[in-house]
Design an enzyme around this catalytic site. Structure first.
Site, PDB file in Angstrom:
ATOM      1  N   SER A 173     -12.672 -10.070   2.503  1.00 16.24           N
ATOM      2  CA  SER A 173     -11.403  -9.888   1.791  1.00 16.24           C
ATOM      3  C   SER A 173     -10.972  -8.424   1.799  1.00 16.24           C
ATOM      4  CB  SER A 173     -11.529 -10.366   0.338  1.00 16.24           C
ATOM      5  OG  SER A 173     -10.404  -9.937  -0.396  1.00 16.24           O
TER       6      SER A 173
ATOM      7  N   GLN B 280      -8.419  -7.441   0.268  1.00 15.62           N
ATOM      8  CA  GLN B 280      -7.955  -7.128  -1.089  1.00 15.62           C
ATOM      9  C   GLN B 280      -9.105  -6.579  -1.930  1.00 15.62           C
ATOM     10  OE1 GLN B 280      -6.180 -10.764  -2.512  1.00 15.62           O
ATOM     11  NE2 GLN B 280      -4.437 -10.621  -1.121  1.00 15.62           N
TER      12      GLN B 280
ATOM     13  N   ARG C  93      -4.750 -23.859   1.057  1.00 17.41           N
ATOM     14  CA  ARG C  93      -3.901 -24.045   2.247  1.00 17.41           C
ATOM     15  C   ARG C  93      -4.402 -25.138   3.177  1.00 17.41           C
ATOM     16  NH1 ARG C  93      -2.023 -17.715   3.178  1.00 17.41           N
ATOM     17  NH2 ARG C  93      -0.177 -17.938   1.859  1.00 17.41           N
TER      18      ARG C  93
ATOM     19  N   ARG D 230      -5.652 -18.204  -9.461  1.00 21.83           N
ATOM     20  CA  ARG D 230      -6.505 -17.645  -8.406  1.00 21.83           C
ATOM     21  C   ARG D 230      -7.650 -16.801  -8.985  1.00 21.83           C
ATOM     22  NH1 ARG D 230      -2.695 -15.200  -3.802  1.00 21.83           N
ATOM     23  NH2 ARG D 230      -4.686 -15.150  -2.685  1.00 21.83           N
TER      24      ARG D 230
ATOM     25  N   ARG E  15       0.831  -1.215   0.000  1.00 23.80           N
ATOM     26  CA  ARG E  15       0.000   0.000   0.000  1.00 23.80           C
ATOM     27  C   ARG E  15       0.862   1.261   0.000  1.00 23.80           C
ATOM     28  NH1 ARG E  15      -2.716  -4.240   1.913  1.00 23.80           N
ATOM     29  NH2 ARG E  15      -4.988  -4.267   2.028  1.00 23.80           N
TER      30      ARG E  15
ATOM     31  N   ASP F  71      -3.912 -15.571   7.343  1.00 24.58           N
ATOM     32  CA  ASP F  71      -2.642 -16.075   6.808  1.00 24.58           C
ATOM     33  C   ASP F  71      -1.900 -16.965   7.803  1.00 24.58           C
ATOM     34  OD1 ASP F  71      -2.955 -14.829   4.356  1.00 24.58           O
ATOM     35  OD2 ASP F  71      -2.027 -12.971   5.047  1.00 24.58           O
TER      36      ASP F  71
HETATM   37  C1  S3P Z   1      -4.119  -9.020   2.298  1.00 27.27           C
HETATM   38  C2  S3P Z   1      -5.357  -9.565   2.484  1.00 27.27           C
HETATM   39  C3  S3P Z   1      -5.598 -11.005   2.698  1.00 27.27           C
HETATM   40  C4  S3P Z   1      -4.314 -11.749   3.031  1.00 27.27           C
HETATM   41  C5  S3P Z   1      -3.173 -11.323   2.163  1.00 27.27           C
HETATM   42  C6  S3P Z   1      -2.902  -9.839   2.333  1.00 27.27           C
HETATM   43  C7  S3P Z   1      -4.008  -7.567   2.086  1.00 27.27           C
HETATM   44  O1  S3P Z   1      -6.131 -11.558   1.513  1.00 27.27           O
HETATM   45  O2  S3P Z   1      -4.521 -13.144   2.918  1.00 27.27           O
HETATM   46  O3  S3P Z   1      -2.001 -12.044   2.497  1.00 27.27           O
HETATM   47  O4  S3P Z   1      -2.883  -7.027   2.188  1.00 27.27           O
HETATM   48  O5  S3P Z   1      -5.038  -6.917   1.831  1.00 27.27           O
HETATM   49  P1  S3P Z   1      -7.723 -11.509   1.213  1.00 27.27           P
HETATM   50  O6  S3P Z   1      -8.125 -10.121   1.049  1.00 27.27           O
HETATM   51  O7  S3P Z   1      -7.911 -12.307  -0.046  1.00 27.27           O
HETATM   52  O8  S3P Z   1      -8.360 -12.180   2.405  1.00 27.27           O
END
Ligand code: S3P
Length: 449
Positions: free
Chosen positions: A174, A176, A358, A129, A33, A327
């Site tokens: 999520s 992300q 996982r 993915r 970020r 994670d």
């Molecule tokens: C992350 C969000 C998580 C995590 C990843 C880092 C992030 O993924 O597993 O290692 O930095 O926003 P998801 O948003 O798919 O849960």
């Protein structure tokens, strides 16, 4: 990195007590970020403590391809000369995000509301993915995406020339996806609203506020309602990246299972959206103490002291805690193998779509090493054997997944027979100093099968 190089087989054997100070690298989420928001600010952002893992380096390269100037000054000190919100240039090459789901999904969001076309790819893990979880909400802004069957990379996104703001409820927990929508909302006029039923890591919200965006979070019955005012001018920042709790998990868990260990892991961010593992370990009876608790940059921080914990017990891990430790389940399953009784981990469907599946990757390796594991679509249970009783003696597939590789190597530090992984190369994506750091504490790890 391993996906572009030869596999690196590694073996870890039972060792004497682990002791000393484990200075783990910078936080991966915050590092990505920092580079992306730095590239979207006007002027020079400076960063110290950046994680120089391959995932983050790939994001830095991508920001350069969009026109930002990214400079490595050495020793974790970087600068990013940003082009401003809406200032991204069209890259003249394919953007290769390597192994990083966070990198590709956040960058997709950041470019989705600019009138440019970008083709994304990654390694075999990333190209398997799901990306529709990001491209679906980005389509609401007016961004088009064409990829392979099932919404997989390689994929081309055509950013919206006249973006509209969006109101979107994230269907999976999520960070992300939430972050991709917020980053896209930066270059849309009006207010973009993201609603998440379950709280996920909130680094994007905190950092956007730090860069001067108008963003607010309201906690309602429906969950967290995050409102962002579009088209701000982001002001460059100095960011001191805290150390990564997800990397701290490995020396902490190793210390808990190796007899006689006493390890200090200093300066770990304990943002409640990230610290679920440490709460869980303490509930299992871990001798894990927070020392020197303080606030730094608005985040709770502490030094973690982990000591060998002879009386670990299996527990029920609350499903609602999953997002705050998503994670960390692979290494938790290793600790659970050395506990007495069953550790049940429900509400973890997302584990099946990480760098690998996982649950499957760990279940196969743990069973081969003599540990009973049951699993279903969104849960798994590990029945621990207690200290000294875990056979080990197998080589496991790491499936291009850094956390799977590190988890089995930690396990080998306390099993009766050594544990191997077929490829430790992916460790460099998030924890490039894992090998020397763990060896420095007393681990017996070597390259080779
Ligand atoms: C992350 C969000 C998580 C995590 C990843 C880092 C992030 O993924 O597993 O290692 O930095 O926003 P998801 O948003 O798919 O849960």
């Amino acid at each position: 990195m391993s996906s572009h190089g030869d596999p690196i087989p590694m073996t870890s054997s039972a060792c004497g007590p682990l002791s000393g100070v484990a200075e783990v690298p910078g936080d991966k989420s915050i590092s990505h970020r920092s580079l992306i928001l730095g590239a979207m600010a006007v002027g020079e952002t400076t960063i110290t403590g950046l994680l120089e893992g391959q995932d983050v380096l790939d994001t830095g390269k991508a920001m350069q391809a969009f026109g930002a100037e990214v400079v490595n000054h050495g020793g974790g000190s970087w600068s990013v000369h940003g082009v401003g919100v809406g200032g991204f240039a069209e890259p003249d090459q394919v953007i290769d995000c390597g192994n990083s789901g966070t990198g590709v999904r956040l960058i997709m969001g950041a470019m989705a509301t600019s009138p440019i076309s970008v083709t994304f790819t990654g390694d075999a893990s990333l190209n398997g993915r799901p990306m529709a979880r990001v491209t679906d909400p980005l389509a609401l802004f007016g961004c088009q995406a064409v990829g392979r069957a099932g919404g997989r990379l390689p994929m081309t996104l055509v950013g919206a020339a006249d973006p509209v703001p969006v109101r979107y409820t994230v269907p999976v927990p999520s960070a992300q996806v939430k972050s991709a929508v917020l980053l896209a909302g930066l270059n849309a006029p009006g207010e973009t609203v993201v609603i998440e039923e379950e709280a996920t890591r909130d680094h994007t919200e905190r950092m956007l506020a730090g860069f001067g965006a108008e963003i607010s979070t309201e906690v309602t019955e429906a969950g967290r309602v995050i409102t962002l005012k579009g088209q701000p001018e982001l002001a460059p920042q100095h960011i001191d990246v805290p150390r990564d709790p997800s990397s701290a998990a490995f020396p902490v868990c190793a210390a808990l299972i190796v007899p006689g260990s006493d390890v200090l892991v200093p300066n770990i961010g304990l943002n409640p959206t990230r610290a679920g593992l440490f709460t869980t370990l303490r509930e299992m009876g871990a001798d894990l103490v927070y020392e020197n608790e303080r606030e730094e940059g608005g985040e709770p921080v502490a030094d973690l002291r982990a000591r060998f914990s002879p009386d670990l017990v299996g527990i029920e891990v609350p499903a609602e805690r999953a997002a705050s430790m998503i994670d960390e389940y692979p290494v938790l399953s290793v600790v659970a193998s050395f506990a007495k009784g069953r550790t049940h981990m429900p509400g973890v469907k997302e584990l099946r779509v990480k760098e690998s599946d996982r649950i499957d990757a760990m279940a196969v390796g743990l069973r081969a090493a003599g540990v009973a594991v049951e699993d279903g679509p969104d849960w798994w249970t590990v029945t621990g054997l207690g200290h000294g009783n875990v056979p080990g003696g197998v080589t496991c597939a790491s499936h291009l997944d850094h956390r799977i590789a590190m988890s089995f190597l930690v396990m080998g530090m306390a099993t009766q027979k050594p544990m191997g992984v077929d490829d430790g190369g992916p460790i460099a994506t998030s924890f490039p100093i894992f090998e020397p750091l763990m060896s420095g504490l007393g681990a017996d790890m070597r390259r080779g099968g």
